[in-house]
Design an enzyme around this catalytic site. Structure first.
Site, PDB file in Angstrom:
ATOM      1  CE1 TYR A 100      -3.268   2.376   1.211  1.00 36.25           C
ATOM      2  CE2 TYR A 100      -2.080   3.607   1.616  1.00 36.25           C
ATOM      3  CZ  TYR A 100      -3.171   3.522   2.201  1.00 36.25           C
ATOM      4  OH  TYR A 100      -4.197   4.964   2.067  1.00 36.25           O
ATOM      5  CD  GLU A 137      -6.413   4.513  -1.505  1.00 37.29           C
ATOM      6  OE1 GLU A 137      -6.430   4.298  -0.204  1.00 37.29           O
ATOM      7  OE2 GLU A 137      -6.944   4.059  -1.707  1.00 37.29           O
TER       8      GLU A 137
END
Length: 270
Positions: free
Chosen positions: A119, A207
């Site tokens: 991530y 993101e």
């Protein structure tokens, strides 16, 4: 303001970040041509809505055993059948609420060799008045769950806008998430380019989840999300042009015409 995944990836690609080949389609009749334009032999058919959890979502009009909003396909024929079933139907995810969102476009993407998912995100941290990089070795799932259950797996560095993202900060992130040595240079390069993209576009959030490392050590963005600072959009007509009004609350659209900040709430308060 949000944009779709395929738009986000095109923006990342323009800054030199590695992404898989893909084609956005708005009609099932274009699905076969889109699939045949990709390397293959594996494809992924991805619903394009402004909400997360698409893979685990379910279409209202289909039965409980139907596949979700992100589906692998092994042939162009499978791509076509999935596109036919998905387009025009309402996808319900944990982020859409029970009403769901109608899928009006799909992203047909070349399949990836998924070995390890990470991530990575960049966000404005108002408390420190800096830009925060947030990374984790646990990609592909909700970062909120990781933060709650295993907060030690989240690594943060704070970038001073007057200094910029440094090599040392890149190394700190890479080592913090356990990125193998042969992929660390790629990862740091991605972070540097991501920071430039974030600053240039006046984003408030970028993101990448997941960021994949394949069996050969190559690092690539498999999904991406952007939020932009609405107060800065006057500087970016090319980003405003990406706006999809079908994904927005009609009341918020009307308010934006008068430069009003309107937040829709439950009940009768707004």
């Amino acid at each position: 303001m949000n944009i779709h995944e395929h738009q986000a990836k095109a923006l990342l690609k323009s800054y030199g970040l590695p992404i898989a080949d893909g084609v956005a389609i708005f009609s099932a009749k274009d699905a076969e041509t889109a699939a045949k334009s990709l390397p293959g032999p594996l494809y992924v058919v991805k619903s394009q809505i402004h909400a997360g959890g698409r893979g685990k979502g379910r279409f209202k009009e289909l039965g409980p055993d139907a596949k979700g909003g992100v589906r692998p396909a092994k042939t162009p024929g499978e791509v076509v059948s999935n596109a036919t079933e998905m387009l025009g139907r309402t996808l319900v995810t944990k982020q859409t609420g029970p009403a769901g969102k109608v899928v009006n476009r799909l992203y047909i993407e070349d399949g990836a060799d998924i070995q390890k998912e990470y991530y990575l995100s960049v966000v404005t941290d108002r408390a420190s008045q800096k830009v925060a990089f947030i990374a984790s070795s646990e990609g592909g799932i909700d970062i909120e769950e990781v933060a709650h259950a295993t907060p030690e797996k989240i690594v943060k560095v704070f970038v001073d806008p007057l200094v910029g993202f440094t090599q040392a900060q890149g190394e700190e992130l890479a080592k913090g998430i356990g990125m193998p040595a042969d992929s660390q240079a790629q990862f740091i390069d991605i972070c540097q380019k991501l920071y430039k993209c974030y600053m240039d576009t006046d984003a408030s959030l970028v993101e990448i989840n997941p960021l994949n490392r394949d069996s050969k050590g190559k690092v690539m963005a498999l999904d991406s999300k952007f939020n932009f600072d609405s107060n800065a959009l006057f500087r970016h007509p090319e980003i405003v042009a990406l706006r999809d009004l079908d994904e927005e609350d009609p009341a918020e659209i009307e308010a934006s015409k008068f430069d009003l900040a309107y937040i829709s709430l439950d009940g009768n308060i707004g």
